[in-house]
Scaffold this motif. Sequence first.
Motif, PDB file in Angstrom:
ATOM      1  N   ILE A  28       0.860  -1.177   0.000  1.00 32.73           N
ATOM      2  CA  ILE A  28       0.000   0.000   0.000  1.00 32.73           C
ATOM      3  C   ILE A  28       0.893   1.222   0.000  1.00 32.73           C
ATOM      4  O   ILE A  28       1.737   1.388   0.871  1.00 32.73           O
ATOM      5  N   VAL A  29       0.698   2.076  -0.980  1.00 31.55           N
ATOM      6  CA  VAL A  29       1.486   3.295  -1.084  1.00 31.55           C
ATOM      7  C   VAL A  29       0.584   4.454  -0.679  1.00 31.55           C
ATOM      8  O   VAL A  29      -0.459   4.679  -1.270  1.00 31.55           O
ATOM      9  N   SER A  30       1.009   5.185   0.341  1.00 34.16           N
ATOM     10  CA  SER A  30       0.209   6.291   0.844  1.00 34.16           C
ATOM     11  C   SER A  30       0.705   7.611   0.267  1.00 34.16           C
ATOM     12  O   SER A  30       1.911   7.843   0.158  1.00 34.16           O
ATOM     13  N   THR A  31      -0.218   8.461  -0.089  1.00 35.70           N
ATOM     14  CA  THR A  31       0.124   9.785  -0.603  1.00 35.70           C
ATOM     15  C   THR A  31      -0.663  10.822   0.189  1.00 35.70           C
ATOM     16  O   THR A  31      -1.642  10.496   0.850  1.00 35.70           O
ATOM     17  N   PRO A  33      -3.426  13.722   0.951  1.00 37.47           N
ATOM     18  CA  PRO A  33      -4.789  13.809   0.432  1.00 37.47           C
ATOM     19  C   PRO A  33      -4.883  14.744  -0.765  1.00 37.47           C
ATOM     20  O   PRO A  33      -4.152  15.723  -0.861  1.00 37.47           O
TER      21      PRO A  33
END
Length: 71
Positions: A28-31, A33
């Motif tokens: 899971i790659v978080s960026t 908002p």
Amino acid sequence: MSVQALSKSRPLIVGVIGNQTRNKYTAIVSTPPRNRISFAEKVTHGIIMTAAILAFPLYVSTNLKHYKGSN
């Protein structure tokens, strides 16, 4: 009935089963908002959610005589 037998007879299930096993080990790659939510909107939603959650317990606690059956 096994999953293999279902996947041979139903092509739609093959796609679903294939997607589940394929995505099981992905990272899971978080960026950040995309749309920033203002503090005022967060506070407003928090107040509305708190009022909605507490509305029924507060109603019951204020009308406890009616629930107990005593006059």
